[in-house]
Design a protein around this motif. Sequence first.
Motif, PDB file in Angstrom:
ATOM      1  N   PRO A  70      -9.566   2.713   3.779  1.00  0.00           N
ATOM      2  CA  PRO A  70      -9.478   1.919   2.546  1.00  0.00           C
ATOM      3  C   PRO A  70      -8.252   1.008   2.507  1.00  0.00           C
ATOM      4  CG  PRO A  70      -9.201   4.267   2.072  1.00  0.00           C
ATOM      5  CD  PRO A  70      -9.557   4.140   3.509  1.00  0.00           C
ATOM      6  N   ALA A  71      -7.170   1.428   3.146  1.00  0.00           N
ATOM      7  CA  ALA A  71      -5.967   0.591   3.193  1.00  0.00           C
ATOM      8  C   ALA A  71      -6.226  -0.677   3.996  1.00  0.00           C
ATOM      9  CB  ALA A  71      -4.797   1.376   3.785  1.00  0.00           C
ATOM     10  N   VAL A  72      -6.849  -0.541   5.146  1.00  0.00           N
ATOM     11  CA  VAL A  72      -7.143  -1.709   5.990  1.00  0.00           C
ATOM     12  C   VAL A  72      -8.145  -2.632   5.299  1.00  0.00           C
ATOM     13  CG1 VAL A  72      -8.191  -2.440   8.171  1.00  0.00           C
ATOM     14  CG2 VAL A  72      -6.539  -0.565   8.145  1.00  0.00           C
ATOM     15  N   THR A  73      -9.126  -2.055   4.640  1.00  0.00           N
ATOM     16  CA  THR A  73     -10.107  -2.862   3.912  1.00  0.00           C
ATOM     17  C   THR A  73      -9.422  -3.668   2.820  1.00  0.00           C
ATOM     18  OG1 THR A  73     -11.872  -1.282   4.365  1.00  0.00           O
ATOM     19  CG2 THR A  73     -12.202  -2.769   2.489  1.00  0.00           C
ATOM     20  N   ARG A  74      -8.529  -3.036   2.086  1.00  0.00           N
ATOM     21  CA  ARG A  74      -7.832  -3.732   0.997  1.00  0.00           C
ATOM     22  C   ARG A  74      -6.929  -4.829   1.543  1.00  0.00           C
ATOM     23  NH1 ARG A  74      -8.336  -1.686  -3.962  1.00  0.00           N
ATOM     24  NH2 ARG A  74      -7.212  -2.853  -5.531  1.00  0.00           N
TER      25      ARG A  74
ATOM     26  N   LYS B 220       0.566 -10.832  -5.408  1.00  0.00           N
ATOM     27  CA  LYS B 220       1.004  -9.491  -5.057  1.00  0.00           C
ATOM     28  C   LYS B 220       0.017  -8.488  -5.620  1.00  0.00           C
ATOM     29  CE  LYS B 220       4.018  -9.038  -9.100  1.00  0.00           C
ATOM     30  NZ  LYS B 220       5.400  -8.806  -9.532  1.00  0.00           N
ATOM     31  N   GLU B 221       0.003  -7.338  -4.980  1.00  0.00           N
ATOM     32  CA  GLU B 221      -0.894  -6.275  -5.411  1.00  0.00           C
ATOM     33  C   GLU B 221      -0.350  -4.952  -4.893  1.00  0.00           C
ATOM     34  OE1 GLU B 221      -5.430  -4.884  -4.375  1.00  0.00           O
ATOM     35  OE2 GLU B 221      -4.991  -7.029  -4.448  1.00  0.00           O
ATOM     36  N   LEU B 222      -0.398  -3.948  -5.710  1.00  0.00           N
ATOM     37  CA  LEU B 222      -0.036  -2.597  -5.293  1.00  0.00           C
ATOM     38  C   LEU B 222      -1.321  -1.801  -5.224  1.00  0.00           C
ATOM     39  CD1 LEU B 222       2.096  -0.433  -4.626  1.00  0.00           C
ATOM     40  CD2 LEU B 222       2.200   0.067  -7.072  1.00  0.00           C
ATOM     41  N   PHE B 223      -1.639  -1.310  -4.059  1.00  0.00           N
ATOM     42  CA  PHE B 223      -2.837  -0.496  -3.859  1.00  0.00           C
ATOM     43  C   PHE B 223      -2.403   0.929  -3.576  1.00  0.00           C
ATOM     44  CE2 PHE B 223      -6.272   0.966  -0.833  1.00  0.00           C
ATOM     45  CZ  PHE B 223      -7.189   1.242  -1.829  1.00  0.00           C
ATOM     46  N   VAL B 224      -2.821   1.844  -4.429  1.00  0.00           N
ATOM     47  CA  VAL B 224      -2.471   3.253  -4.286  1.00  0.00           C
ATOM     48  C   VAL B 224      -3.668   3.983  -3.691  1.00  0.00           C
ATOM     49  CG1 VAL B 224      -1.725   5.338  -5.479  1.00  0.00           C
ATOM     50  CG2 VAL B 224      -0.931   3.103  -6.268  1.00  0.00           C
ATOM     51  N   VAL B 225      -3.472   4.590  -2.524  1.00  0.00           N
ATOM     52  CA  VAL B 225      -4.528   5.350  -1.870  1.00  0.00           C
ATOM     53  C   VAL B 225      -4.455   6.778  -2.392  1.00  0.00           C
ATOM     54  CG1 VAL B 225      -5.502   6.114   0.320  1.00  0.00           C
ATOM     55  CG2 VAL B 225      -4.372   3.880   0.171  1.00  0.00           C
ATOM     56  N   ASP B 226      -5.474   7.157  -3.150  1.00  0.00           N
ATOM     57  CA  ASP B 226      -5.502   8.456  -3.798  1.00  0.00           C
ATOM     58  C   ASP B 226      -5.453   9.591  -2.773  1.00  0.00           C
ATOM     59  OD1 ASP B 226      -5.639  10.103  -6.107  1.00  0.00           O
ATOM     60  OD2 ASP B 226      -7.774  10.437  -5.725  1.00  0.00           O
ATOM     61  N   GLY B 227      -4.515  10.492  -2.972  1.00  0.00           N
ATOM     62  CA  GLY B 227      -4.384  11.661  -2.114  1.00  0.00           C
ATOM     63  C   GLY B 227      -3.611  11.448  -0.827  1.00  0.00           C
ATOM     64  N   ALA B 228      -3.256  10.222  -0.523  1.00  0.00           N
ATOM     65  CA  ALA B 228      -2.550   9.925   0.729  1.00  0.00           C
ATOM     66  C   ALA B 228      -1.055  10.190   0.597  1.00  0.00           C
ATOM     67  CB  ALA B 228      -2.773   8.473   1.136  1.00  0.00           C
ATOM     68  N   THR B 229      -0.462  10.589   1.704  1.00  0.00           N
ATOM     69  CA  THR B 229       0.988  10.690   1.800  1.00  0.00           C
ATOM     70  C   THR B 229       1.458   9.531   2.669  1.00  0.00           C
ATOM     71  OG1 THR B 229       0.947  12.033   3.801  1.00  0.00           O
ATOM     72  CG2 THR B 229       0.878  13.209   1.683  1.00  0.00           C
ATOM     73  N   HIS B 230       2.762   9.395   2.786  1.00  0.00           N
ATOM     74  CA  HIS B 230       3.295   8.334   3.646  1.00  0.00           C
ATOM     75  C   HIS B 230       2.758   8.484   5.067  1.00  0.00           C
ATOM     76  CE1 HIS B 230       6.204   5.371   5.077  1.00  0.00           C
ATOM     77  NE2 HIS B 230       6.352   6.161   6.117  1.00  0.00           N
ATOM     78  N   VAL B 231       2.799   9.675   5.593  1.00  0.00           N
ATOM     79  CA  VAL B 231       2.393   9.916   6.984  1.00  0.00           C
ATOM     80  C   VAL B 231       0.889   9.796   7.167  1.00  0.00           C
ATOM     81  CG1 VAL B 231       2.413  11.613   8.846  1.00  0.00           C
ATOM     82  CG2 VAL B 231       4.435  11.308   7.433  1.00  0.00           C
ATOM     83  N   SER B 232       0.101  10.265   6.211  1.00  0.00           N
ATOM     84  CA  SER B 232      -1.357  10.225   6.383  1.00  0.00           C
ATOM     85  C   SER B 232      -1.900   8.800   6.398  1.00  0.00           C
ATOM     86  CB  SER B 232      -2.063  11.048   5.306  1.00  0.00           C
ATOM     87  OG  SER B 232      -1.989  10.430   4.043  1.00  0.00           O
ATOM     88  N   LEU B 233      -1.136   7.861   5.892  1.00  0.00           N
ATOM     89  CA  LEU B 233      -1.567   6.466   5.951  1.00  0.00           C
ATOM     90  C   LEU B 233      -1.505   5.904   7.374  1.00  0.00           C
ATOM     91  CD1 LEU B 233      -0.036   5.051   2.668  1.00  0.00           C
ATOM     92  CD2 LEU B 233      -2.454   5.138   3.262  1.00  0.00           C
TER      93      LEU B 233
ATOM     94  N   ILE C 259       0.847  -1.186   0.000  1.00  0.00           N
ATOM     95  CA  ILE C 259       0.000   0.000   0.000  1.00  0.00           C
ATOM     96  C   ILE C 259       0.882   1.234   0.000  1.00  0.00           C
ATOM     97  CG2 ILE C 259      -1.713   1.296   1.307  1.00  0.00           C
ATOM     98  CD1 ILE C 259      -2.767  -1.399   2.282  1.00  0.00           C
ATOM     99  N   VAL C 260       0.511   2.192  -0.844  1.00  0.00           N
ATOM    100  CA  VAL C 260       1.270   3.432  -0.952  1.00  0.00           C
ATOM    101  C   VAL C 260       0.289   4.571  -1.197  1.00  0.00           C
ATOM    102  CG1 VAL C 260       1.674   3.201  -3.428  1.00  0.00           C
ATOM    103  CG2 VAL C 260       3.278   4.498  -2.052  1.00  0.00           C
ATOM    104  N   GLY C 261       0.644   5.732  -0.720  1.00  0.00           N
ATOM    105  CA  GLY C 261      -0.161   6.914  -0.999  1.00  0.00           C
ATOM    106  C   GLY C 261       0.263   7.547  -2.308  1.00  0.00           C
ATOM    107  N   SER C 262      -0.701   8.075  -3.045  1.00  0.00           N
ATOM    108  CA  SER C 262      -0.377   8.689  -4.335  1.00  0.00           C
ATOM    109  C   SER C 262       0.501   9.923  -4.169  1.00  0.00           C
ATOM    110  CB  SER C 262      -1.654   9.060  -5.094  1.00  0.00           C
ATOM    111  OG  SER C 262      -2.370  10.073  -4.407  1.00  0.00           O
ATOM    112  N   GLY C 263       0.466  10.542  -2.986  1.00  0.00           N
ATOM    113  CA  GLY C 263       1.274  11.727  -2.732  1.00  0.00           C
ATOM    114  C   GLY C 263       2.567  11.454  -1.980  1.00  0.00           C
TER     115      GLY C 263
END
Length: 61
Positions: free
Chosen positions: A46-50, A24-37, A2-6
């Motif tokens: 959405p990260a926990v759900t994924r 494997k899967e890469l899930f990009v959380v739109d608008g998220a930064t490393h810290v906001s995750l 999981i990674v934030g788009s920002g």
Amino acid sequence: MIVGSGSDTAYFSREAIEKAREPKELFVVDGATHVSLYDQDAHVTPAVTRLTDFFGKHLAA
């Protein structure tokens, strides 16, 4: 993964996922930064759900 788009370090995640074995899967959380995750519910939920869906599908009971 999981990674934030920002996230400034998102390229690390993209490089790692290319080298990872399946499943494997890469899930990009739109608008998220490393810290906001870590602490912004709009990004964490959405990260926990994924993660829950991914592990529920790929881990044997």
